[in-house]
Design an enzyme around this catalytic site. Structure first.
Site, mmCIF file in Angstrom:
data_model
loop_
_atom_site.group_PDB
_atom_site.id
_atom_site.type_symbol
_atom_site.label_atom_id
_atom_site.label_comp_id
_atom_site.label_asym_id
_atom_site.label_seq_id
_atom_site.Cartn_x
_atom_site.Cartn_y
_atom_site.Cartn_z
ATOM 1 N N ASP A 92 6.653 -14.454 -3.707
ATOM 2 C CA ASP A 92 5.446 -15.073 -4.220
ATOM 3 C C ASP A 92 5.863 -16.016 -5.350
ATOM 4 O OD1 ASP A 92 2.278 -13.864 -5.554
ATOM 5 O OD2 ASP A 92 2.844 -15.700 -4.531
ATOM 6 N N SER A 93 4.943 -16.927 -5.716
ATOM 7 C CA SER A 93 5.324 -17.987 -6.673
ATOM 8 C C SER A 93 5.203 -17.522 -8.120
ATOM 9 C CB SER A 93 4.377 -19.179 -6.475
ATOM 10 O OG SER A 93 3.037 -18.698 -6.536
ATOM 11 N N GLY A 95 2.279 -16.970 -9.466
ATOM 12 C CA GLY A 95 0.938 -17.355 -9.912
ATOM 13 C C GLY A 95 0.068 -16.135 -10.165
ATOM 14 N N ASP A 266 0.499 -8.655 3.247
ATOM 15 C CA ASP A 266 1.356 -7.810 2.393
ATOM 16 C C ASP A 266 0.474 -6.962 1.503
ATOM 17 O OD1 ASP A 266 0.759 -10.078 0.264
ATOM 18 O OD2 ASP A 266 1.570 -8.324 -0.799
ATOM 19 N N CYS A 304 2.698 11.064 14.768
ATOM 20 C CA CYS A 304 3.676 10.137 14.178
ATOM 21 C C CYS A 304 5.092 10.598 14.499
ATOM 22 C CB CYS A 304 3.474 10.105 12.660
ATOM 23 S SG CYS A 304 4.629 8.993 11.823
ATOM 24 N N CYS A 306 7.863 9.356 12.869
ATOM 25 C CA CYS A 306 8.769 8.846 11.829
ATOM 26 C C CYS A 306 9.728 9.959 11.407
ATOM 27 C CB CYS A 306 7.965 8.345 10.621
ATOM 28 S SG CYS A 306 7.443 9.636 9.495
ATOM 29 N N CYS A 309 7.996 12.924 9.725
ATOM 30 C CA CYS A 309 7.186 13.787 10.601
ATOM 31 C C CYS A 309 8.039 14.558 11.600
ATOM 32 C CB CYS A 309 6.136 12.943 11.318
ATOM 33 S SG CYS A 309 4.909 12.318 10.154
ATOM 34 N N HIS A 335 6.909 7.643 5.573
ATOM 35 C CA HIS A 335 5.825 7.866 6.536
ATOM 36 C C HIS A 335 4.735 6.797 6.425
ATOM 37 C CE1 HIS A 335 2.598 9.613 8.866
ATOM 38 N NE2 HIS A 335 1.816 9.364 7.836
#
Ligand SMILES: CNc1nc2cc3c(=O)[nH]c(N)nc3c(CC[C@H]3O[C@@H](OC)[C@H](OC)[C@@H]3OC)c2[nH]1
Ligand SMILES: [Zn+2]
Length: 370
Positions: A92-93, A95, A266, A304, A306, A309, A335
């Site tokens: 990001d800039s 700002g 994001d 899930c 992952c 999990c 997770h």
């Protein structure tokens, strides 16, 4: 290099499937981008980020400018080397942070004077300075320096702020030379005023950036207002360029954004709430510290797959949080990020197979949304 390919647009919504190609690899869109503000996605190693499917991560100009400072990152050979992440990075800039983190800031045509939120020292960032910092960081996608206007704000305030952001965008484009290795996105502002959003979008599009962010949203406004402004704004954005909605990241916000033609998003939400034990599951959010889970030896989310999990129970993760063990934050972060990245993968599949709205409805019913 930078290329965006629009692969498919849904028939019953503005949802679209795409692919971005950069020097550091490809990004399938719609995409959720984990936030690594200070050159780390908190508690995660680069290998773990890759294992859960992260294709791109974010970092932040303001924070890195303050600490460790651009000199050290330059000596390290740029941010990719410094943090040992060899896939795409978006920065990001600065700002947003200048306006949200530092106090007694002064906005002038030239740029923003502010005091560091770390030690109160006087600082100054201009459009040119922001581009220079991002150039040193070496991120693949960089943002124009803008003012993310506060909400609520008057039409007059937003009008002046949006027009200054347009002039700043011109200066960023003028100053940005490293176009082969870094791609500059323009940021559309205009607050919650459709007439100002239209002016900002048209002027930004005329400046011919390679991609566009929709800024000034997810700043406390009701979701219906955000969706209305978003739906209006994406209609002015070129189909052939990526659209990035900044600061959005809970499941419903991501579904609503994709439905209105957004390609990238994001948010710190999944990683931030993980660190206090709030876990995303297909049946809604759960607070793992709750005594309810004391003897619950099932996985956080039975659907899930992952690492967390597959290997640990609610009871164990609850225990870790209760005794303040760092592993608890790490397992919950793995997770939560996997949950959102996997949801975005399913969203991409549903657009490919023409059942996005059905997938959205099914997800909302199980998650407990309206
Ligand atoms: C939460 N809602 C939200 N609305 C936002 C709106 C804007 C905006 O209009 N302009 C700019 N320049 N940035 C914005 C941002 C910050 C995103 C960054 O802030 C950092 O996350 C907090 C992260 O830094 C790695 C991320 O990097 C792109 C927003 N965040
Ligand atoms: Zn999981």
């Amino acid at each position: 290099m930078f290329k965006f390919e629009l692969l498919k647009t849904a028939k019953d919504s503005k949802a679209r499937l795409g692919k971005i190609t950069t020097n550091h690899g490809e990004i399938e869109t719609p995409i959720f981008m984990p936030v690594g503000t200070r050159a780390t996605v908190k508690t995660m190693t680069p290998d773990e980020l890759k294992e859960i499917g992260s294709q791109i991560i974010l970092s932040n100009t303001y924070h890195l400018f303050l600490r460790p400072g651009t000199e050290i990152i330059e000596k390290a050979g740029g941010l990719h080397k410094f943090m040992n992440w060899d896939k795409p990075i978006l920065t990001d800039s600065g700002g947003f942070q200048v306006f949200s983190l530092s106090d007694n800031r002064k906005i002038t045509e030239e740029g923003v004077h502010f005091r560091s939120h770390i030690d109160g020292s006087k600082m100054f960032i201009s459009p040119e300075k922001s581009i220079d910092i991002q150039n040193i960081l070496g991120s693949d996608i960089i943002m124009a320096f803008d003012e993310c206007a506060p909400y609520p704000a008057s039409h007059e305030y937003i009008d002046n702020s949006m027009r200054r952001t347009l002039r700043w965008a011109e200066r960023c484009k003028e100053h940005h030379k490293n176009t082969d290795n870094q791609t500059l996105f323009g940021i559309i502002q205009g607050g919650m005023y459709k007439d100002l959003r239209e002016i900002s979008a048209r002027e930004m599009v005329d400046m011919d950036f390679k991609g566009y962010s929709i800024g000034g949203l997810s700043v406390g406004e009701p979701i219906d207002l955000m969706n209305d402004i978003l739906d209006f704004t994406t209609d002015f954005m070129p189909e052939s360029k990526p659209r990035y909605l900044m600061g959005v990241g809970s499941p419903d916000y991501l579904f609503e954004a994709v439905e209105r033609g957004v390609d990238m998003a994001d948010c710190v939400l999944p990683t931030r709430i993980a660190r206090n034990g709030t876990v995303l599951t297909h049946n809604g959010k759960i607070a793992i510290k709750n005594a309810l889970y004391k003897e619950d030896f099932s996985a956080l989310d039975k659907e899930c797959d992952c690492y967390t999990c597959r290997n640990f129970s609610k009871a164990y993760i609850r225990h870790l949080f209760n005794v303040d063990e760092i592993l608890g934050m790490r397992l919950a972060t793995i997770h939560n990020l996997y949950f959102l990245l996997d949801m975005m993968k399913n969203i991409r599949e549903s657009i490919r197979g023409d059942y996005f709205l059905e997938y959205k409805d099914d997800f909302y019913k199980k998650y407990g949304y309206k």
